[in-house]
Write a protein that holds these residues in place. Structure first.
Motif, PDB file in Angstrom:
ATOM      1  N   UNK A  27       0.753  -1.828  -0.283  1.00  0.00           N
ATOM      2  CA  UNK A  27       0.379  -0.397  -0.256  1.00  0.00           C
ATOM      3  C   UNK A  27       0.952   1.127   0.158  1.00  0.00           C
ATOM      4  N   UNK A  28       2.357   1.187   0.689  1.00  0.00           N
ATOM      5  CA  UNK A  28       2.427   2.738   1.003  1.00  0.00           C
ATOM      6  C   UNK A  28       3.420   2.437  -0.106  1.00  0.00           C
ATOM      7  N   UNK A  29       4.003   1.179  -1.380  1.00  0.00           N
ATOM      8  CA  UNK A  29       4.641   2.027  -2.149  1.00  0.00           C
ATOM      9  C   UNK A  29       3.844   2.493  -3.420  1.00  0.00           C
ATOM     10  N   UNK A  30       2.254   1.940  -3.486  1.00  0.00           N
ATOM     11  CA  UNK A  30       1.275   2.324  -4.583  1.00  0.00           C
ATOM     12  C   UNK A  30       1.008   3.526  -4.550  1.00  0.00           C
ATOM     13  N   UNK A  31       0.736   3.893  -2.841  1.00  0.00           N
ATOM     14  CA  UNK A  31       0.409   5.443  -2.785  1.00  0.00           C
ATOM     15  C   UNK A  31       2.055   6.531  -3.622  1.00  0.00           C
ATOM     16  N   UNK A  32       2.912   5.917  -2.618  1.00  0.00           N
ATOM     17  CA  UNK A  32       4.227   6.736  -2.952  1.00  0.00           C
ATOM     18  C   UNK A  32       4.063   6.955  -4.099  1.00  0.00           C
ATOM     19  N   UNK A  33       4.163   5.603  -5.425  1.00  0.00           N
ATOM     20  CA  UNK A  33       4.038   5.855  -6.732  1.00  0.00           C
ATOM     21  C   UNK A  33       3.306   7.181  -7.363  1.00  0.00           C
ATOM     22  N   UNK A  34       1.618   6.970  -6.773  1.00  0.00           N
ATOM     23  CA  UNK A  34       0.896   7.771  -6.869  1.00  0.00           C
ATOM     24  C   UNK A  34       1.079   8.829  -6.974  1.00  0.00           C
ATOM     25  N   UNK A  35       2.254   9.284  -5.807  1.00  0.00           N
ATOM     26  CA  UNK A  35       2.090  10.567  -5.201  1.00  0.00           C
ATOM     27  C   UNK A  35       3.029  11.008  -6.622  1.00  0.00           C
ATOM     28  N   UNK A  36       3.655  10.235  -6.534  1.00  0.00           N
ATOM     29  CA  UNK A  36       4.857  11.160  -7.664  1.00  0.00           C
ATOM     30  C   UNK A  36       5.147  11.558  -8.988  1.00  0.00           C
ATOM     31  N   UNK A  37       3.959  10.490  -9.625  1.00  0.00           N
ATOM     32  CA  UNK A  37       3.692  10.780 -10.678  1.00  0.00           C
ATOM     33  C   UNK A  37       2.765  12.140 -10.674  1.00  0.00           C
ATOM     34  N   UNK A  38       1.375  12.309  -9.734  1.00  0.00           N
ATOM     35  CA  UNK A  38       0.739  13.590  -9.475  1.00  0.00           C
ATOM     36  C   UNK A  38       2.004  14.697  -9.382  1.00  0.00           C
ATOM     37  N   UNK A  39       2.561  14.758  -8.506  1.00  0.00           N
ATOM     38  CA  UNK A  39       3.104  15.786  -8.226  1.00  0.00           C
ATOM     39  C   UNK A  39       4.152  16.628  -9.664  1.00  0.00           C
ATOM     40  N   UNK A  40       4.799  15.120  -9.888  1.00  0.00           N
ATOM     41  CA  UNK A  40       4.938  15.264 -11.835  1.00  0.00           C
ATOM     42  C   UNK A  40       4.431  16.364 -12.281  1.00  0.00           C
ATOM     43  N   UNK A  41       3.076  15.902 -12.913  1.00  0.00           N
ATOM     44  CA  UNK A  41       2.362  16.439 -13.449  1.00  0.00           C
ATOM     45  C   UNK A  41       2.081  18.280 -12.893  1.00  0.00           C
ATOM     46  N   UNK A  42       1.798  17.863 -11.497  1.00  0.00           N
ATOM     47  CA  UNK A  42       1.989  19.380 -11.310  1.00  0.00           C
ATOM     48  C   UNK A  42       2.806  20.463 -11.628  1.00  0.00           C
ATOM     49  N   UNK A  43       4.117  19.481 -11.337  1.00  0.00           N
ATOM     50  CA  UNK A  43       5.812  20.371 -11.734  1.00  0.00           C
ATOM     51  C   UNK A  43       5.570  20.413 -13.232  1.00  0.00           C
ATOM     52  N   UNK A  44       4.807  20.470 -13.775  1.00  0.00           N
ATOM     53  CA  UNK A  44       4.524  20.871 -14.992  1.00  0.00           C
ATOM     54  C   UNK A  44       3.044  22.016 -15.625  1.00  0.00           C
TER      55      UNK A  44
END
Length: 391
Positions: A328-345
Motif C-alpha cells: 500500500x505505501x509503495x502504491x501510494x508513493x508512486x501515485x504521489x510521485x507521478x501526480x506531483x510530477x504532473x503538477x510540476x509541469x
C-alpha cells in the motif's frame, strides 16, 4: 490513550509543517539574502522535486512496505527537520538553500504517503473519512504562508524555521509511540519494482488516473490563487490579497472533511468524481464569472477552493483499497510521485501564460478534470452506498 486516527492526523500536520516553512518567511529571506519572488519560487520547486524523487525511490524500492511505517515516518521526520535546520543556520545563499529544501522534500516522501498508510492500517473501515482529515491538514499547511504574509508578524525567520523543525520531530515521536496499526501486512522483502503490481489492478489504475487529472489542476490552482485575487482587486494591498488567498486555499480543508463524511454514505468514487466535476466546471466558467462581477468571481473562487482538494483523499482511499495489501505505501508513493510530477509541469505552464491569458488561464486546467472524471467511470458502479462504510 489518544485515538489513533486523530493522533496520526496531528502528527501529519506537524510533520508537513516542513513543506512550506520557507514560504512563510519568504519576505525575510528576500530581505536578508537579496532574493526575488522568483527565487522563492525556486525554493518551493526544490521541495517539490525532492518529494517527487523521494516518493519514486520509496515506491520502486518497496522500502516503505518492508519496514515498519511508524519507524520510516520517525526517521523521515528527523531527517527533514535536520535539513530544515540547515536551511536556518547553515545556508547563506540560494544555491545551498535549494539543496537543503530538496532534501527536506525528499524526507517528506517518508511522511505524507507513509502517514496515509498508517491511517489505513488503523482504520480501514473508514479510510475515506480518515484520509480526508489528513489531506485537510496538508491544505491548511499550504494556506498558512499566505496567512503569515497577511498578518505581517515580522518573526525572526531562523527561529520560525527551527520551530517548524521541532514540530516535525514531535510528530515523528508521536507516531513512533503509536506504532503501526494491525490491519495491513508488511512485505517480508524489499520489492524493487514490485510497486508496478498495483497498476495491474483495474481499480487502482482507475483511481490513480483520476488522481493524476486532479493533480494537474490542484497545485497550479493554488499557485494561481493570488494572481486571480489580484486580478479581481487590482488596487488591493499585498496584505489584503494574502488574506483572501489564505481563505480561498484554506477553505479546502473544510471541503476535505465534508467529502470524508459524504464518502461514508455515497462512496469515495462518487464523492471524488462529483468534486472533480465541480472544479472542472469552474475551470471552464471562471473567466466568464470574473468578467461579470467581482463578488460573483470571489464566491466562485471560494467554491473552487473547496472542490479542488475535496477529492484528493478519496482518490487515495480508493487506491489504497485496490492496491496489494503488502504494498500500500509503495502504491501510494508512486501515485504521489507521478501526480506531483504532473503538477510540476502545470505550474510553470499556467504561470508563464498568466500575463497573456489572464483569468482564461483556468482553461488550461480543464483537461485534467475531464480526463480524471473519464478515468473514474469503472469505479462509479463498483459499490452501493450501503457498503461504502469500508471505503
Amino acid at each position: 490513550m489518544m485515538r489513533p486516527v486523530p493522533l496520526i492526523v496531528l502528527a501529519q500536520l506537524l510533520g508537513t509543517s516542513l513543506w512550506f516553512s520557507a514560504n512563510g518567511v519568504g519576505d525575510a529571506l528576500m530581505h536578508d539574502w537579496g532574493l526575488s519572488p522568483v527565487d522563492i519560487g525556486t525554493l518551493t520547486a526544490a521541495v517539490q522535486l525532492g518529494f517527487i524523487a523521494g516518493t519514486l525511490l520509496f515506491a520502486v524500492s518497496g522500502l516503505a512496505d518492508r519496514f515498519a511505517a511508524s519507524r520510516v515516518f520517525l526517521v523521515s521526520a528527523i531527517t527533514g527537520a535536520g535539513a530544515n535546520l540547515a536551511l536556518a543556520w547553515l545556508a547563506q545563499d540560494l544555491a545551498t538553500a535549494s539543496i537543503y529544501r530538496f532534501l527536506t522534500g525528499f524526507a517528506l516522501a517518508g511522511i505524507y504517503p507513509v502517514g496515509m498508510k498508517l491511517i489505513v492500517s488503523w482504520a480501514p473501515e473508514r479510510r475515506g473519512e480518515a484520509l480526508a482529515w489528513l489531506v485537510g491538514m496538508l491544505t491548511l499547511g499550504t494556506a498558512t504562508p499566505h496567512l503569515l504574509q497577511g498578518l505581517s508578524l515580522g518573526l525572526s525567520w531562523p527561529l520560525v524555521i527551527t520551530f517548524a523543525s521541532l514540530l516535525a520531530i514531535s510528530g515523528g515521536a508521536m507516531i513512533a509511540w503509536l506504532d503501526d496499526g494491525p490491519y495491513l501486512a508488511r512485505s517480508p522483502t524489499m520489492q524493487w519494482g514490485g510497486v508496478f503490481r498495483a497498476f495491474r489492478q483495474p481499480g487502482f489504475r482507475a483511481a490513480a488516473l483520476g488522481y493524476f487529472g486532479h493533480m494537474w489542476e490542484l497545485y497550479a490552482f493554488w499557485v494561481l490563487v493570488p494572481l486571480f485575487v489580484a486580478g479581481l482587486y487590482p488596487q488591493a494591498s499585498i496584505t489584503t490579497i494574502s488574506l483572501i488567498a489564505f481563505a480561498v486555499i484554506g477553505v479546502g480543508a473544510l471541503g476535505c472533511i465534508a467529502a470524508g463524511r459524504l464518502s461514508r454514505h455515497l462512496g469515495s468514487a462518487r464523492v471524488a468524481v462529483g468534486a472533480l466535476a465541480i472544479s472542472g466546471a469552474l475551470c471552464l466558467f471562471y473567466p466568464w464569472l470574473a468578467s461579470l462581477s467581482v463578488g460573483l468571481a470571489l464566491a466562485a473562487l471560494l467554491i473552487w477552493g473547496v472542490a479542488v482538494v475535496a477529492d484528493s483523499a478519496q482518490f487515495s482511499a480508493l487506491a489504497s483499497r485496490h492496491a496489494p495489501p503488502d504494498g500500500v505505501a509503495s502504491a501510494l508513493a508512486i501515485m504521489n510521485s507521478i501526480g506531483f510530477g504532473l503538477s510540476a509541469l502545470a505550474i510553470p505552464l499556467t504561470t508563464s501564460l498568466w500575463q497573456d491569458l489572464g483569468a482564461q488561464v483556468s482553461w488550461l486546467l480543464l483537461p485534467g478534470a475531464v480526463l480524471g472524471v473519464m478515468a473514474m467511470r469503472p469505479l462509479l458502479g463498483a459499490r452501493s452506498p450501503a457498503t461504502t462504510r469500508s471505503s
